[in-house]
Design a protein around this motif. Sequence first.
Motif, PDB file in Angstrom:
ATOM      1  N   TYR A  35       0.840  -1.184   0.000  1.00 49.60           N
ATOM      2  CA  TYR A  35       0.000   0.000   0.000  1.00 49.60           C
ATOM      3  C   TYR A  35       0.883   1.246   0.000  1.00 49.60           C
ATOM      4  O   TYR A  35       1.997   1.228   0.526  1.00 49.60           O
ATOM      5  CB  TYR A  35      -0.863   0.072   1.274  1.00 49.60           C
ATOM      6  CG  TYR A  35      -2.002  -0.897   1.327  1.00 49.60           C
ATOM      7  CD1 TYR A  35      -1.824  -2.180   1.821  1.00 49.60           C
ATOM      8  CD2 TYR A  35      -3.277  -0.522   0.915  1.00 49.60           C
ATOM      9  CE1 TYR A  35      -2.882  -3.072   1.898  1.00 49.60           C
ATOM     10  CE2 TYR A  35      -4.348  -1.406   0.986  1.00 49.60           C
ATOM     11  CZ  TYR A  35      -4.140  -2.675   1.479  1.00 49.60           C
ATOM     12  OH  TYR A  35      -5.186  -3.547   1.546  1.00 49.60           O
ATOM     13  N   GLN A  37       0.665   5.217   1.342  1.00 54.26           N
ATOM     14  CA  GLN A  37      -0.100   6.183   2.138  1.00 54.26           C
ATOM     15  C   GLN A  37       0.484   7.569   1.908  1.00 54.26           C
ATOM     16  O   GLN A  37       1.645   7.825   2.220  1.00 54.26           O
ATOM     17  CB  GLN A  37      -0.075   5.841   3.624  1.00 54.26           C
ATOM     18  CG  GLN A  37      -1.035   6.712   4.445  1.00 54.26           C
ATOM     19  CD  GLN A  37      -1.165   6.235   5.882  1.00 54.26           C
ATOM     20  OE1 GLN A  37      -0.190   5.984   6.565  1.00 54.26           O
ATOM     21  NE2 GLN A  37      -2.422   6.129   6.357  1.00 54.26           N
ATOM     22  N   LYS A  41      -2.872  10.821   4.540  1.00 49.08           N
ATOM     23  CA  LYS A  41      -3.206   9.561   5.221  1.00 49.08           C
ATOM     24  C   LYS A  41      -4.048   8.610   4.377  1.00 49.08           C
ATOM     25  O   LYS A  41      -4.531   7.607   4.898  1.00 49.08           O
ATOM     26  CB  LYS A  41      -3.948   9.802   6.555  1.00 49.08           C
ATOM     27  CG  LYS A  41      -3.090  10.453   7.610  1.00 49.08           C
ATOM     28  CD  LYS A  41      -2.116   9.464   8.177  1.00 49.08           C
ATOM     29  CE  LYS A  41      -1.526   9.956   9.474  1.00 49.08           C
ATOM     30  NZ  LYS A  41      -0.582   9.012  10.055  1.00 49.08           N
ATOM     31  N   PHE A  42      -4.253   8.933   3.085  1.00 46.37           N
ATOM     32  CA  PHE A  42      -5.050   8.032   2.267  1.00 46.37           C
ATOM     33  C   PHE A  42      -4.237   6.805   1.894  1.00 46.37           C
ATOM     34  O   PHE A  42      -3.138   6.907   1.335  1.00 46.37           O
ATOM     35  CB  PHE A  42      -5.544   8.762   1.014  1.00 46.37           C
ATOM     36  CG  PHE A  42      -6.448   7.929   0.173  1.00 46.37           C
ATOM     37  CD1 PHE A  42      -6.105   7.596  -1.136  1.00 46.37           C
ATOM     38  CD2 PHE A  42      -7.641   7.431   0.678  1.00 46.37           C
ATOM     39  CE1 PHE A  42      -6.943   6.811  -1.913  1.00 46.37           C
ATOM     40  CE2 PHE A  42      -8.476   6.641  -0.090  1.00 46.37           C
ATOM     41  CZ  PHE A  42      -8.121   6.325  -1.392  1.00 46.37           C
ATOM     42  N   LEU A  43      -4.781   5.644   2.211  1.00 51.58           N
ATOM     43  CA  LEU A  43      -4.091   4.368   2.017  1.00 51.58           C
ATOM     44  C   LEU A  43      -4.619   3.724   0.741  1.00 51.58           C
ATOM     45  O   LEU A  43      -5.808   3.401   0.637  1.00 51.58           O
ATOM     46  CB  LEU A  43      -4.398   3.489   3.217  1.00 51.58           C
ATOM     47  CG  LEU A  43      -3.485   2.350   3.594  1.00 51.58           C
ATOM     48  CD1 LEU A  43      -2.063   2.813   3.840  1.00 51.58           C
ATOM     49  CD2 LEU A  43      -4.029   1.668   4.846  1.00 51.58           C
ATOM     50  N   PHE A  90       3.422   0.741   2.993  1.00 50.90           N
ATOM     51  CA  PHE A  90       3.099  -0.300   3.968  1.00 50.90           C
ATOM     52  C   PHE A  90       2.961  -1.643   3.273  1.00 50.90           C
ATOM     53  O   PHE A  90       2.298  -1.766   2.240  1.00 50.90           O
ATOM     54  CB  PHE A  90       1.782   0.008   4.688  1.00 50.90           C
ATOM     55  CG  PHE A  90       1.878   1.098   5.712  1.00 50.90           C
ATOM     56  CD1 PHE A  90       1.422   2.373   5.427  1.00 50.90           C
ATOM     57  CD2 PHE A  90       2.428   0.844   6.956  1.00 50.90           C
ATOM     58  CE1 PHE A  90       1.504   3.380   6.367  1.00 50.90           C
ATOM     59  CE2 PHE A  90       2.519   1.853   7.905  1.00 50.90           C
ATOM     60  CZ  PHE A  90       2.055   3.124   7.607  1.00 50.90           C
TER      61      PHE A  90
ATOM     62  N   GLN B  38      -4.749   3.762  13.676  1.00 51.35           N
ATOM     63  CA  GLN B  38      -3.369   4.063  13.303  1.00 51.35           C
ATOM     64  C   GLN B  38      -2.842   5.185  14.178  1.00 51.35           C
ATOM     65  O   GLN B  38      -3.329   6.328  14.107  1.00 51.35           O
ATOM     66  CB  GLN B  38      -3.268   4.457  11.821  1.00 51.35           C
ATOM     67  CG  GLN B  38      -1.838   4.652  11.341  1.00 51.35           C
ATOM     68  CD  GLN B  38      -1.736   4.942   9.858  1.00 51.35           C
ATOM     69  OE1 GLN B  38      -2.692   5.360   9.209  1.00 51.35           O
ATOM     70  NE2 GLN B  38      -0.564   4.712   9.296  1.00 51.35           N
ATOM     71  N   LEU B  88      -9.452   4.246  10.539  1.00 51.32           N
ATOM     72  CA  LEU B  88      -9.674   3.976   9.121  1.00 51.32           C
ATOM     73  C   LEU B  88     -10.729   2.892   8.969  1.00 51.32           C
ATOM     74  O   LEU B  88     -10.618   1.819   9.577  1.00 51.32           O
ATOM     75  CB  LEU B  88      -8.381   3.478   8.469  1.00 51.32           C
ATOM     76  CG  LEU B  88      -7.176   4.413   8.519  1.00 51.32           C
ATOM     77  CD1 LEU B  88      -5.873   3.654   8.471  1.00 51.32           C
ATOM     78  CD2 LEU B  88      -7.239   5.381   7.359  1.00 51.32           C
ATOM     79  N   PHE B  95      -9.779   1.523   1.490  1.00 53.37           N
ATOM     80  CA  PHE B  95      -9.777   2.220   2.765  1.00 53.37           C
ATOM     81  C   PHE B  95     -10.386   3.611   2.624  1.00 53.37           C
ATOM     82  O   PHE B  95     -10.234   4.260   1.584  1.00 53.37           O
ATOM     83  CB  PHE B  95      -8.337   2.365   3.285  1.00 53.37           C
ATOM     84  CG  PHE B  95      -7.782   1.100   3.855  1.00 53.37           C
ATOM     85  CD1 PHE B  95      -7.330   0.084   3.038  1.00 53.37           C
ATOM     86  CD2 PHE B  95      -7.725   0.918   5.232  1.00 53.37           C
ATOM     87  CE1 PHE B  95      -6.825  -1.096   3.563  1.00 53.37           C
ATOM     88  CE2 PHE B  95      -7.216  -0.250   5.769  1.00 53.37           C
ATOM     89  CZ  PHE B  95      -6.773  -1.257   4.934  1.00 53.37           C
ATOM     90  N   GLY B  96     -11.032   4.056   3.697  1.00 53.46           N
ATOM     91  CA  GLY B  96     -11.417   5.449   3.805  1.00 53.46           C
ATOM     92  C   GLY B  96     -10.171   6.281   4.086  1.00 53.46           C
ATOM     93  O   GLY B  96      -9.099   5.749   4.375  1.00 53.46           O
ATOM     94  N   SER B  97     -10.345   7.592   4.028  1.00 53.94           N
ATOM     95  CA  SER B  97      -9.193   8.490   4.194  1.00 53.94           C
ATOM     96  C   SER B  97      -8.819   8.707   5.649  1.00 53.94           C
ATOM     97  O   SER B  97      -7.829   9.374   5.934  1.00 53.94           O
ATOM     98  CB  SER B  97      -9.474   9.830   3.513  1.00 53.94           C
ATOM     99  OG  SER B  97     -10.714  10.334   3.972  1.00 53.94           O
TER     100      SER B  97
END
Lengths: 115, 105
Positions: A35, A37, A41-43, A90, B38, B88, B95-97
Amino acid sequence: DTAVSQTPKYLVTQMGNDKSIKCEQNLGHDTMYWYKQDSKKFLKIMFSYNNKELIINETVPNRFSPKSPDKAHLNLHINSLELGDSAVYFCASSPRGVPSTDTQYFGPGTRLTVL
Amino acid sequence: QKEVEQDPGPLSVPEGAIVSLNCTYSNSAFQYFMWYRQYSRKGPELLMYTYSSGNKEDGRFTAQVDKSSKYISLFIRDSQPSDSATYLCSTRFYFGSGTKLNVKP
């Protein structure tokens, strides 16, 4: 005992260089992921391997090449690094079963800075 | 349209408050829904997951899924300063932001 480990933890490099990040999991999981990020913080999923076979390949520049020598390891090689590649990468793993929950177990991340 | 959308926050609450974190998802075929926590400069850690619709409780945490409205929620009771983190929501590998939560002592 570390479940999902990544090396290195930090990576600072110049534009145009080639670098690799390594990941290992000792959970006995069949599926592993990379992943990215970003700073917000958007994964976002990049790749997924199931038992050494590539099963997910999202829209990622072909400068990124994953490699899975065995089901416990998934490495990421990046060619010709660009400023926009700066992010935290990640690694994660997931048990596979029926039904699959796709629950993920994450490594600590590799913070890549491209100068 | 993103597969998972999440209220970005940040959310600041006093210690002991009940916290509600929310997400929506787009694909009605999704069946499992996860919440991750997180902490700063750490990897996401799985908090809990739920299957299809309904509630699941684990200590102070309750996860709720409403498939009719494609809505996912996480409730934290008696919030503690140690709950301060980014939360998250996720389904499959989407995933959401993240919502950043700060619980003030």
